[in-house]
Design a protein around this motif. Structure first.
Motif, PDB file in Angstrom:
ATOM      1  N   SER A  55      -1.280   6.446   1.772  1.00  0.00           N
ATOM      2  CA  SER A  55       0.094   6.071   2.087  1.00  0.00           C
ATOM      3  C   SER A  55       0.211   4.567   2.302  1.00  0.00           C
ATOM      4  O   SER A  55       1.169   3.936   1.854  1.00  0.00           O
ATOM      5  CB  SER A  55       0.573   6.823   3.330  1.00  0.00           C
ATOM      6  OG  SER A  55       1.901   6.484   3.644  1.00  0.00           O
ATOM      7  N   GLU A  56      -0.762   3.980   2.985  1.00  0.00           N
ATOM      8  CA  GLU A  56      -0.749   2.533   3.197  1.00  0.00           C
ATOM      9  C   GLU A  56      -0.905   1.770   1.888  1.00  0.00           C
ATOM     10  O   GLU A  56      -0.319   0.704   1.702  1.00  0.00           O
ATOM     11  CB  GLU A  56      -1.844   2.142   4.187  1.00  0.00           C
ATOM     12  CG  GLU A  56      -1.572   2.622   5.610  1.00  0.00           C
ATOM     13  CD  GLU A  56      -2.637   2.180   6.591  1.00  0.00           C
ATOM     14  OE1 GLU A  56      -3.542   1.426   6.184  1.00  0.00           O
ATOM     15  OE2 GLU A  56      -2.570   2.577   7.770  1.00  0.00           O
ATOM     16  N   LEU A  57      -1.709   2.315   0.967  1.00  0.00           N
ATOM     17  CA  LEU A  57      -1.877   1.677  -0.337  1.00  0.00           C
ATOM     18  C   LEU A  57      -0.574   1.701  -1.130  1.00  0.00           C
ATOM     19  O   LEU A  57      -0.227   0.722  -1.808  1.00  0.00           O
ATOM     20  CB  LEU A  57      -2.980   2.391  -1.118  1.00  0.00           C
ATOM     21  CG  LEU A  57      -3.316   1.825  -2.503  1.00  0.00           C
ATOM     22  CD1 LEU A  57      -3.899   0.429  -2.390  1.00  0.00           C
ATOM     23  CD2 LEU A  57      -4.292   2.752  -3.233  1.00  0.00           C
ATOM     24  N   MET A  58       0.164   2.794  -1.036  1.00  0.00           N
ATOM     25  CA  MET A  58       1.423   2.931  -1.773  1.00  0.00           C
ATOM     26  C   MET A  58       2.517   2.023  -1.222  1.00  0.00           C
ATOM     27  O   MET A  58       3.483   1.716  -1.929  1.00  0.00           O
ATOM     28  CB  MET A  58       1.890   4.390  -1.736  1.00  0.00           C
ATOM     29  CG  MET A  58       0.967   5.358  -2.445  1.00  0.00           C
ATOM     30  SD  MET A  58       1.445   7.090  -2.185  1.00  0.00           S
ATOM     31  CE  MET A  58       3.026   7.121  -3.034  1.00  0.00           C
ATOM     32  N   THR A  59       2.399   1.610   0.032  1.00  0.00           N
ATOM     33  CA  THR A  59       3.410   0.740   0.658  1.00  0.00           C
ATOM     34  C   THR A  59       2.756  -0.538   1.162  1.00  0.00           C
ATOM     35  O   THR A  59       3.109  -1.060   2.223  1.00  0.00           O
ATOM     36  CB  THR A  59       4.096   1.477   1.819  1.00  0.00           C
ATOM     37  OG1 THR A  59       3.107   1.890   2.784  1.00  0.00           O
ATOM     38  CG2 THR A  59       4.845   2.696   1.321  1.00  0.00           C
ATOM     39  N   ASN A  60       1.805  -1.057   0.410  1.00  0.00           N
ATOM     40  CA  ASN A  60       1.011  -2.214   0.832  1.00  0.00           C
ATOM     41  C   ASN A  60       1.885  -3.443   1.059  1.00  0.00           C
ATOM     42  O   ASN A  60       2.685  -3.824   0.198  1.00  0.00           O
ATOM     43  CB  ASN A  60      -0.052  -2.515  -0.228  1.00  0.00           C
ATOM     44  CG  ASN A  60      -1.120  -3.439   0.292  1.00  0.00           C
ATOM     45  OD1 ASN A  60      -0.903  -4.619   0.463  1.00  0.00           O
ATOM     46  ND2 ASN A  60      -2.301  -2.893   0.550  1.00  0.00           N
ATOM     47  N   ALA A  61       1.734  -4.071   2.228  1.00  0.00           N
ATOM     48  CA  ALA A  61       2.532  -5.245   2.569  1.00  0.00           C
ATOM     49  C   ALA A  61       2.103  -6.484   1.794  1.00  0.00           C
ATOM     50  O   ALA A  61       2.832  -7.486   1.769  1.00  0.00           O
ATOM     51  CB  ALA A  61       2.437  -5.525   4.070  1.00  0.00           C
ATOM     52  N   LYS A  62       0.936  -6.439   1.166  1.00  0.00           N
ATOM     53  CA  LYS A  62       0.441  -7.588   0.415  1.00  0.00           C
ATOM     54  C   LYS A  62       0.859  -7.554  -1.049  1.00  0.00           C
ATOM     55  O   LYS A  62       0.858  -8.592  -1.714  1.00  0.00           O
ATOM     56  CB  LYS A  62      -1.086  -7.646   0.506  1.00  0.00           C
ATOM     57  CG  LYS A  62      -1.619  -7.731   1.923  1.00  0.00           C
ATOM     58  CD  LYS A  62      -3.127  -7.547   1.953  1.00  0.00           C
ATOM     59  CE  LYS A  62      -3.657  -7.495   3.374  1.00  0.00           C
ATOM     60  NZ  LYS A  62      -5.114  -7.233   3.422  1.00  0.00           N
ATOM     61  N   THR A  63       1.203  -6.372  -1.549  1.00  0.00           N
ATOM     62  CA  THR A  63       1.513  -6.250  -2.977  1.00  0.00           C
ATOM     63  C   THR A  63       2.846  -5.543  -3.236  1.00  0.00           C
ATOM     64  O   THR A  63       3.773  -6.125  -3.793  1.00  0.00           O
ATOM     65  CB  THR A  63       0.382  -5.485  -3.685  1.00  0.00           C
ATOM     66  OG1 THR A  63       0.143  -4.244  -3.001  1.00  0.00           O
ATOM     67  CG2 THR A  63      -0.901  -6.295  -3.704  1.00  0.00           C
ATOM     68  N   VAL A  64       2.979  -4.287  -2.805  1.00  0.00           N
ATOM     69  CA  VAL A  64       4.147  -3.477  -3.164  1.00  0.00           C
ATOM     70  C   VAL A  64       5.411  -3.953  -2.455  1.00  0.00           C
ATOM     71  O   VAL A  64       6.468  -4.129  -3.085  1.00  0.00           O
ATOM     72  CB  VAL A  64       3.890  -1.988  -2.861  1.00  0.00           C
ATOM     73  CG1 VAL A  64       5.118  -1.160  -3.195  1.00  0.00           C
ATOM     74  CG2 VAL A  64       2.676  -1.489  -3.642  1.00  0.00           C
ATOM     75  N   LEU A  65       5.353  -4.150  -1.142  1.00  0.00           N
ATOM     76  CA  LEU A  65       6.554  -4.533  -0.395  1.00  0.00           C
ATOM     77  C   LEU A  65       7.141  -5.878  -0.824  1.00  0.00           C
ATOM     78  O   LEU A  65       8.370  -6.021  -0.868  1.00  0.00           O
ATOM     79  CB  LEU A  65       6.267  -4.523   1.112  1.00  0.00           C
ATOM     80  CG  LEU A  65       6.044  -3.137   1.740  1.00  0.00           C
ATOM     81  CD1 LEU A  65       5.894  -3.253   3.250  1.00  0.00           C
ATOM     82  CD2 LEU A  65       7.175  -2.179   1.385  1.00  0.00           C
TER      83      LEU A  65
END
Length: 438
Positions: A55-65
């Motif tokens: 879940s953290e990978l899918m909403t990663n603050a370094k890439t996805v967000l």
């Protein structure tokens, strides 16, 4: 120090570690009453960690967000706060949360509350993405991210305590590493989907957020099934009083104080990632680039975390040192190539860089988590984790502010300075004891 070479293939060995629940393990650091319920818990812990890490990978603050913020037209200065809030927000309140967690005889309930709040925030984020835009959307998303980060801190305290209560030494690194590895492997599918797209509409980002919330729900089901013996609740009185009392651990335990210094310097492996992503985005802002970075992160987790976990059960200190050295050397190479020598990049250049950095960061994370759990034996584990993460939250904001000042010169200056700080951390870590042998 030598390590035994596994005689089995990696996938088979990984599954045997997950499913094996024999009673021949050493019950070091776990009361006799707790050892009887260790059997069966390991697979549930691993599956829950797979869900949370995915879940953290899918909403990663370094890439996805950052890509989501750009799609909503949020100001750049708001995007710059994603990683500091994501990381420090989960650490700062922990010295207070730790005192309350200690009042819970069953610590897994704290993890379930934290996971549920994060799932709820992701659902609300999806609603915000669909109904607003610009700075309003950016501020609302940052607010929800703050709540998620605090909830993540609650999960962090409880997870380490439950891990220490239900899994003995020389087994905890495998649990932590395997969870991250399998999440990274599943995350590869997510990255492959992104890499096939030219662009994602806003409703597509909302769908990703909702899917991530669903993954958290699956993790909650696994964690709820864990059999946990009631733990000590001493010290669970006044939150502020317990918080200040816990801070004395820094003075009382010299090894703990040294660990905090080393961990502060190794924060560079986490904070430097967005600056590589910014360099990649400046080169090419297409969705294929984001997909490549996500694939690189997932692949790195899958191929490295379980290995780091096995090594950490022998010497978590060495794992921290080796991983931080890899990240620092990578930064120096990139700085020399692109900045000092004005070299050129090629397709997939930054995906390779992020892959190597993610391998190194996975090692630092697995190493420091295993080191802290084994260093803080017995009923004081919750206090050690809370004090460590709270102080790291404060220092993270300071180091994050430093990175923003350095970024005024260039992203390469940030990469250079953080690489040097990592090498200093490697050098200071040499004075830490090997807690696995204590």
């Amino acid at each position: 120090m030598t390590f035994k070479r596994p005689s089995q293939t990696a996938p088979r060995a990984m599954w045997q570690i997950i499913l094996s629940e024999d009673d021949t393990r050493l019950c070091q650091d776990i009361p006799d009453a707790d050892c009887q319920v260790v059997k069966g818990n390991r697979s549930k812990l691993i599956l829950a960690q797979v869900a949370s890490a995915l879940s953290e990978l899918m909403t990663n603050a370094k890439t996805v967000l950052p890509w989501l913020f750009q799609a909503l037209g949020a100001p750049v200065w708001l995007i710059g706060w994603l990683v500091p809030i994501r990381e420090s927000g989960s650490m700062l309140p922990q010295i207070m949360l730790g005192a309350y967690v200690r009042r819970m005889p069953y610590r897994k309930s704290a993890w379930l509350w934290g996971a549920g709040l994060q799932a709820l925030c992701l659902v609300l984020m999806a609603v915000v993405a669909m109904l607003s835009s610009g700075w309003v959307a950016g501020c609302l998303l940052l607010g929800l991210l703050t709540v998620m980060s605090v909830s993540r801190g609650l999960c962090s305290i409880a997870a380490k305590d439950v891990l220490g209560k239900t899994v003995p030494k020389r087994e905890r690194g495998k649990v932590t590493g395997l969870g991250a590895s399998w999440a990274g492997g599943i995350g590869l599918v997510f990255g492959l989907v992104l890499s096939r797209l030219n662009d994602i509409p806003v409703w597509g980002y909302a769908t990703i957020l909702l899917l991530a919330a669903g993954v958290w729900g699956l993790g909650m089901l696994c964690y709820w099934a864990i059999v946990e013996e009631p733990g000590a609740t001493s010290g669970g009185v006044n939150g502020w009083r317990q918080a200040w009392s816990s801070l004395k651990l820094v003075q009382e335990d010299a090894n703990f104080a040294r660990f905090l210094v080393v961990r502060t310097l190794l924060l560079s492996t986490a904070l430097v990632t967005p600056y590589y992503v910014l360099l990649a985005q400046a080169e090419d802002s297409r969705m294929q680039v984001l997909g490549g970075l996500v694939i690189a992160q997932g692949l790195a987790q899958f191929v490295s975390s379980w290995v780091w976990g096995r090594l950490a059960d022998y010497s978590s200190k060495r794992v921290m040192q080796w991983a931080a050295t890899l990240a620092s050397i990578l930064g120096l190479v990139v700085w020399l190539h692109l900045s000092l020598w004005s070299g050129s990049t090629f397709s997939g250049y930054f995906a390779i860089v992020v892959f190597i950095l993610s391998v190194a960061h996975a090692g630092v994370r697995v190493g420091r988590k295993t080191y802290l759990v084994d260093l803080a034996g017995g009923n004081r584990r919750t206090d050690y984790v809370a004090v460590s993460n709270t102080l790291m939250g404060i220092l993270l904001l300071l180091v994050g502010a430093l990175s923003m000042l350095l970024a005024l010169f260039s992203n390469f200056v940030v990469i250079l300075v953080f690489s040097l700080l990592g090498l200093v951390g490697v050098w200071l870590a040499q004075r830490l004891p090997d807690v696995q042998n204590l």
